[in-house]
Design a protein around this motif. Structure first.
Motif, PDB file in Angstrom:
ATOM      1  N   THR A 271       0.801  -1.195  -0.105  1.00 20.22           N
ATOM      2  CA  THR A 271       0.144  -0.060   0.022  1.00 20.22           C
ATOM      3  C   THR A 271       0.920   1.053   0.000  1.00 20.22           C
ATOM      4  O   THR A 271       1.870   0.954   0.714  1.00 20.22           O
ATOM      5  CB  THR A 271      -0.736   0.032   1.075  1.00 20.22           C
ATOM      6  OG1 THR A 271      -1.739  -1.139   1.287  1.00 20.22           O
ATOM      7  CG2 THR A 271      -1.712   1.195   1.455  1.00 20.22           C
ATOM      8  N   VAL A 272       0.352   2.094  -0.741  1.00 20.45           N
ATOM      9  CA  VAL A 272       1.136   3.570  -0.746  1.00 20.45           C
ATOM     10  C   VAL A 272       0.288   4.774  -0.420  1.00 20.45           C
ATOM     11  O   VAL A 272      -0.665   4.699  -1.024  1.00 20.45           O
ATOM     12  CB  VAL A 272       1.957   3.784  -2.058  1.00 20.45           C
ATOM     13  CG1 VAL A 272       1.134   3.549  -3.267  1.00 20.45           C
ATOM     14  CG2 VAL A 272       2.694   5.148  -1.903  1.00 20.45           C
ATOM     15  N   ILE A 273       0.356   5.443   0.538  1.00 15.81           N
ATOM     16  CA  ILE A 273      -0.097   6.779   0.653  1.00 15.81           C
ATOM     17  C   ILE A 273       0.481   7.666   0.040  1.00 15.81           C
ATOM     18  O   ILE A 273       1.608   8.069  -0.092  1.00 15.81           O
ATOM     19  CB  ILE A 273      -0.035   6.968   2.316  1.00 15.81           C
ATOM     20  CG1 ILE A 273      -0.494   5.861   3.315  1.00 15.81           C
ATOM     21  CG2 ILE A 273      -0.846   8.463   2.544  1.00 15.81           C
ATOM     22  CD1 ILE A 273      -0.408   5.921   4.743  1.00 15.81           C
ATOM     23  N   VAL A 274      -0.418   8.616  -0.641  1.00 14.94           N
ATOM     24  CA  VAL A 274      -0.089   9.522  -1.749  1.00 14.94           C
ATOM     25  C   VAL A 274      -0.462  11.096  -1.189  1.00 14.94           C
ATOM     26  O   VAL A 274      -1.776  11.155  -1.121  1.00 14.94           O
ATOM     27  CB  VAL A 274      -0.043   9.458  -3.073  1.00 14.94           C
ATOM     28  CG1 VAL A 274       0.319  10.811  -3.961  1.00 14.94           C
ATOM     29  CG2 VAL A 274       0.272   8.140  -3.846  1.00 14.94           C
ATOM     30  N   VAL A 275       0.475  11.956  -0.708  1.00 14.90           N
ATOM     31  CA  VAL A 275      -0.042  13.240  -0.216  1.00 14.90           C
ATOM     32  C   VAL A 275       0.597  14.096  -1.116  1.00 14.90           C
ATOM     33  O   VAL A 275       1.333  13.960  -1.985  1.00 14.90           O
ATOM     34  CB  VAL A 275       0.569  13.405   1.158  1.00 14.90           C
ATOM     35  CG1 VAL A 275      -0.083  12.569   2.216  1.00 14.90           C
ATOM     36  CG2 VAL A 275       1.996  13.188   1.341  1.00 14.90           C
ATOM     37  N   GLU A 276       0.386  15.507  -0.789  1.00 17.26           N
ATOM     38  CA  GLU A 276       0.746  16.597  -1.639  1.00 17.26           C
ATOM     39  C   GLU A 276       1.947  17.574  -1.155  1.00 17.26           C
ATOM     40  O   GLU A 276       2.472  18.173  -2.090  1.00 17.26           O
ATOM     41  CB  GLU A 276      -0.354  17.618  -2.143  1.00 17.26           C
ATOM     42  CG  GLU A 276      -1.474  16.706  -2.820  1.00 17.26           C
ATOM     43  CD  GLU A 276      -2.568  17.678  -3.379  1.00 17.26           C
ATOM     44  OE1 GLU A 276      -3.044  18.476  -2.442  1.00 17.26           O
ATOM     45  OE2 GLU A 276      -3.110  17.546  -4.519  1.00 17.26           O
ATOM     46  N   GLY A 277       2.168  17.306   0.016  1.00 18.50           N
ATOM     47  CA  GLY A 277       3.257  18.291   0.406  1.00 18.50           C
ATOM     48  C   GLY A 277       4.543  17.694   1.138  1.00 18.50           C
ATOM     49  O   GLY A 277       4.157  16.499   1.649  1.00 18.50           O
ATOM     50  N   TYR A 278       5.423  18.210   1.026  1.00 19.14           N
ATOM     51  CA  TYR A 278       6.731  17.801   2.026  1.00 19.14           C
ATOM     52  C   TYR A 278       6.399  17.367   3.481  1.00 19.14           C
ATOM     53  O   TYR A 278       6.785  16.425   4.032  1.00 19.14           O
ATOM     54  CB  TYR A 278       7.920  18.740   1.864  1.00 19.14           C
ATOM     55  CG  TYR A 278       8.297  18.882   0.456  1.00 19.14           C
ATOM     56  CD1 TYR A 278       9.139  18.206  -0.032  1.00 19.14           C
ATOM     57  CD2 TYR A 278       8.112  20.242  -0.289  1.00 19.14           C
ATOM     58  CE1 TYR A 278       9.541  18.258  -1.660  1.00 19.14           C
ATOM     59  CE2 TYR A 278       8.567  20.411  -1.541  1.00 19.14           C
ATOM     60  CZ  TYR A 278       9.210  19.508  -2.187  1.00 19.14           C
ATOM     61  OH  TYR A 278       9.753  19.804  -3.414  1.00 19.14           O
ATOM     62  N   THR A 292       4.610   6.385   2.904  1.00 21.80           N
ATOM     63  CA  THR A 292       3.894   7.522   2.412  1.00 21.80           C
ATOM     64  C   THR A 292       4.942   8.179   1.321  1.00 21.80           C
ATOM     65  O   THR A 292       6.057   8.287   1.618  1.00 21.80           O
ATOM     66  CB  THR A 292       3.654   8.681   3.472  1.00 21.80           C
ATOM     67  OG1 THR A 292       2.728   7.881   4.535  1.00 21.80           O
ATOM     68  CG2 THR A 292       3.119   9.725   2.950  1.00 21.80           C
ATOM     69  N   VAL A 293       4.538   8.670   0.242  1.00 23.91           N
ATOM     70  CA  VAL A 293       4.995   9.587  -0.615  1.00 23.91           C
ATOM     71  C   VAL A 293       4.325  10.816  -1.004  1.00 23.91           C
ATOM     72  O   VAL A 293       3.240  10.962  -0.871  1.00 23.91           O
ATOM     73  CB  VAL A 293       5.481   8.797  -2.038  1.00 23.91           C
ATOM     74  CG1 VAL A 293       6.204   7.633  -1.764  1.00 23.91           C
ATOM     75  CG2 VAL A 293       4.053   8.403  -2.875  1.00 23.91           C
ATOM     76  N   ALA A 294       5.129  11.940  -1.497  1.00 20.67           N
ATOM     77  CA  ALA A 294       4.335  13.230  -1.647  1.00 20.67           C
ATOM     78  C   ALA A 294       4.857  13.448  -3.477  1.00 20.67           C
ATOM     79  O   ALA A 294       5.798  13.115  -3.782  1.00 20.67           O
ATOM     80  CB  ALA A 294       5.009  14.210  -0.846  1.00 20.67           C
ATOM     81  N   GLN A 314      -2.370  -1.283  -3.472  1.00 24.06           N
ATOM     82  CA  GLN A 314      -3.322  -0.372  -3.066  1.00 24.06           C
ATOM     83  C   GLN A 314      -2.740   1.168  -3.106  1.00 24.06           C
ATOM     84  O   GLN A 314      -1.606   1.122  -2.630  1.00 24.06           O
ATOM     85  CB  GLN A 314      -3.888  -0.699  -1.649  1.00 24.06           C
ATOM     86  CG  GLN A 314      -5.053  -1.710  -1.560  1.00 24.06           C
ATOM     87  CD  GLN A 314      -6.407  -1.332  -1.731  1.00 24.06           C
ATOM     88  OE1 GLN A 314      -6.548  -0.146  -1.739  1.00 24.06           O
ATOM     89  NE2 GLN A 314      -7.112  -2.050  -2.356  1.00 24.06           N
ATOM     90  N   VAL A 315      -3.696   2.269  -3.450  1.00 25.76           N
ATOM     91  CA  VAL A 315      -3.267   3.454  -3.354  1.00 25.76           C
ATOM     92  C   VAL A 315      -4.038   4.324  -2.630  1.00 25.76           C
ATOM     93  O   VAL A 315      -5.221   4.168  -2.485  1.00 25.76           O
ATOM     94  CB  VAL A 315      -3.186   4.157  -4.584  1.00 25.76           C
ATOM     95  CG1 VAL A 315      -2.924   5.566  -4.675  1.00 25.76           C
ATOM     96  CG2 VAL A 315      -2.018   3.521  -5.429  1.00 25.76           C
ATOM     97  N   VAL A 316      -3.617   4.905  -1.461  1.00 25.26           N
ATOM     98  CA  VAL A 316      -4.357   5.563  -0.504  1.00 25.26           C
ATOM     99  C   VAL A 316      -4.285   7.227  -0.799  1.00 25.26           C
ATOM    100  O   VAL A 316      -2.963   7.553  -0.771  1.00 25.26           O
ATOM    101  CB  VAL A 316      -4.103   5.563   0.806  1.00 25.26           C
ATOM    102  CG1 VAL A 316      -5.051   6.346   1.805  1.00 25.26           C
ATOM    103  CG2 VAL A 316      -4.581   3.956   1.089  1.00 25.26           C
TER     104      VAL A 316
END
Ligand SMILES: [Zn+2]
Length: 618
Positions: A271-278, A292-294, A314-316
């Motif tokens: 699973t990978v969590i994708v966020v928008e900021g550093y 988690t990656v951004a 899975q992508v979150v």
């Protein structure tokens, strides 16, 4: 990836990467050692085993053979040599992997002049970036220059160990501090400009730093190269965030922040969590959510998704529940529609961002939100329906036009149907009504429109390859384990095998028989493992460790069985010809065919049939 495969083709095409170089490098590398840096391995007999890094599993089906210099997963069928392993796990291209390994063992991999220049350039940019990173970090530690930044990091709850892990630094408030530092280090002005770290003064005289007075985030790729930077202003300046421009080493649309730090956890959890900021990515990592990656100030791209697919199922996604968030969800729906990835959307309580939420509530609360998160489709539906005129049915249907337009693109009829059912249910209308409006939702995928879906060889389950006899498979397994005597080898006939991959493998084996009449295993493996027809079969069979009690007797029984089958086949064909000849009154042919038939029958009677031999396989 795409670049990589093109690179490989051109290099191999020009003969610059010869099999010889590849083999020499492989011979000096210990695959168990290389794989062991990514997977925890335990010895099991001849091989090492561990949990597969390419699919999720609880008991190990991933196996590495030092003697064959190969790896294979009996679960997901991933397999190959050390180059295949590294390209798959690091995302580097074949020439890159080859060159890296070559460097390690002192073998120079030749390259074309253009490639040499490009490589020199990216290498130089990496050096500049690395030097700059060290300088930014030293600034942060400086009692005077780093004071504001340190205070800011403290306020945002970033611990000193996190600052180290993420290689955070600060650019100096001077206009050309970095420029002067890099020049002293021997980097030219044009090199600094190519690395995206300088800007030309508007009056044309001289340069100044691209980043000053900013908190500096180091952006690394999967190979831990420093590829670029993100800078956050300290204070009120604009823009709030500034990234390195794209360079020969850095492509924003293909890079994800913290991916190298997250990779292991992504592979483990799938699973990978994708966020928008550093700060969002850093806060989640600090809270223990290390998968988690951004994105780097861009929306998700197809390239991002292709990369993520190699590691996760899975992508979150984390979206703001505002209009921009809904637009992002629709864009995501479009990108993910045929990706094969499951996508969920986590929405945080109003006024919270991932950073503030996880610091206040902790990782456990986040995990609860994640568990209850809707799929991307549900999310997009909820929000588009909410925005529509609630009173009118027509209005509600219109509101999901965009969602349905995207769903029509799905290549999987069952998936499409299931989603259509969800949409109809949500709108409170019949499916028939939706189909009326979107006939494409029901239609079969158009022939020739969708890209041809070529099944990768490694994805074919072994059983599907064996419509023929188990004896064929066992014979090839023993062949690949060096158990066939010269006499056995002489009895091998490709045409005796009933499926194409087996026939191909036998052909390759017979092309590599040495003077003593033995099959040279290394050459057979080298050729067959990369073969599109029999590569998957050869890899799996050579990595299996089946036990046979009396190998010579069993090999003989298998060969007898194949001979017998071939005689039966020949006999059937001769009888068909005979009947035709009789019907057409060709007397000469009838006589000749009768002779041949008798001969085959005699030969058959003279050899013991497999039915009379006890098979000794356990
Ligand atoms: Zn696997």
């Amino acid at each position: 990836m795409r670049d990589g495969s093109v690179g490989e083709e051109t290099l191999v095409g020009r003969g610059l990467i010869s099999d010889d170089i590849k083999n020499r490098i492989r011979d000096r590398i210990d695959i168990a050692n290389v794989v062991g840096q990514h997977v925890s391995l335990k010895r099991a007999g001849q091989n090492f085993v561990g949990l597969c890094p390419f699919h999720q599993e609880k008991s190990p089906s991933f196996s590495v053979s030092p003697s064959k210099q190969m790896f294979y997963c009996f679960g997901c069928k991933a397999g190959g040599d050390v180059f295949a392993f590294l390209t798959k796990i690091t995302g580097a291209s074949f020439p890159e992997v080859l060159r890296d390994l070559g460097d390690k063992v002192g073998i120079v991999v030749e390259e074309s002049p253009t490639e040499r220049i490009q490589r020199g350039q990216t290498h130089r940019i990496e050096e500049i970036n690395r030097a700059s990173m060290t300088w930014f970090q030293a600034n942060l530690r400086d009692p005077h220059i780093g004071a504001t930044a340190r205070e800011y990091l403290h306020e945002r709850g970033i611990q000193p160990s996190t600052v180290e892990t993420f290689q955070i630094g600060v650019s100096s408030p001077e206009w050309d501090g970095l420029f002067r530092f890099l020049s002293r280090k021997g980097f030219s002005h044009s090199e600094i400009m190519t690395a995206g770290l300088g800007t030309r003064r508007t009056n044309g005289n001289g340069y100044y730093d691209k980043f000053h007075g900013r908190l500096m985030f180091t952006i690394t790729d999967l190979r831990k190269r420093v590829v670029g930077f993100g800078g956050r202003v300290l204070g009120d300046g604009m823009p709030k965030y500034l990234n390195s421009p794209d360079t020969p080493l850095f492509k924003k649309g293909q890079t994800l922040f913290a991916f190298d730090l997250a990779r292991e956890a992504i592979v483990r959890t799938k699973t990978v969590i994708v966020v928008e900021g550093y700060f969002d990515a850093i806060a989640l990592h600090q809270a223990g959510l290390t998968h988690t990656v951004a994105t780097l100030g861009t929306a998700l791209t197809t390239e991002h998704i292709q990369t993520l697919r190699r590691f996760a199922d899975q992508v979150v996604l984390l979206f703001d529940p505002d209009a921009a968030g809904v637009r992002a969800a629709l864009k995501g729906l479009d990108l993910f529609v045929n990706s094969g990835l499951g996508v969920k959307v986590v929405t945080l309580p109003a006024g919270e961002d991932p950073d503030t939420f996880v610091r206040k509530e902790g990782a456990e609360a986040f995990a609860q939100l994640e568990a209850a998160a809707p799929s991307l489709l549900d999310y997009a539906l909820n929000h588009t329906i909410k925005q529509a005129d609630a009173g009118s049915l027509e209005g509600r249907i219109r509101s999901v036009d965009e969602v349905l337009r995207i769903l029509q693109k799905s290549e999987h009829p069952i998936e499409r149907q299931e989603r259509m059912r969800i949409v109809a249910e949500r709108l409170g209308i019949s499916e028939a009504r939706l189909i009326e409006r979107y006939p494409m939702l029901l239609a079969q995928p158009k022939r020739g429109v969708a890209a041809p879906r070529t099944q990768p060889a490694e994805g074919i389950p072994l059983n599907a390859l064996f419509k023929g006899l188990p004896e064929e498979r066992d014979l090839l397994l023993l062949l690949l384990h060096g158990k066939l005597s010269p006499a056995d080898v002489r009895r091998l006939r490709p045409e005796s095998f009933s499926v194409a991959p087996c026939r191909k493998l036998v052909e390759i084996a017979l092309a590599h028989v040495d003077r003593e009449g033995r099959i040279s295993l290394r050459s057979v493996l080298d050729e067959s493992v990369g073969d599109p027809d029999c590569g998957a079969l050869a890899t799996e069979l050579s990595m299996r460790e089946d036990h046979f009690d009396d190998v010579p007797a069993y090999v003989k029984a298998c060969l007898d069985r194949l001979d017998q089958k071939r005689s039966e086949q020949t006999l059937r064909e001769l009888i068909v010809s005979l009947k035709t000849a009789e019907r057409e009154g060709r007397a000469d042919d009838v006589r000749e065919l009768n002779l041949q038939i008798n001969e085959v029958r005699m030969r058959k009677a003279g050899t013991p049939t497999a039915g009379g031999v006890t098979l000794v396989k356990e």
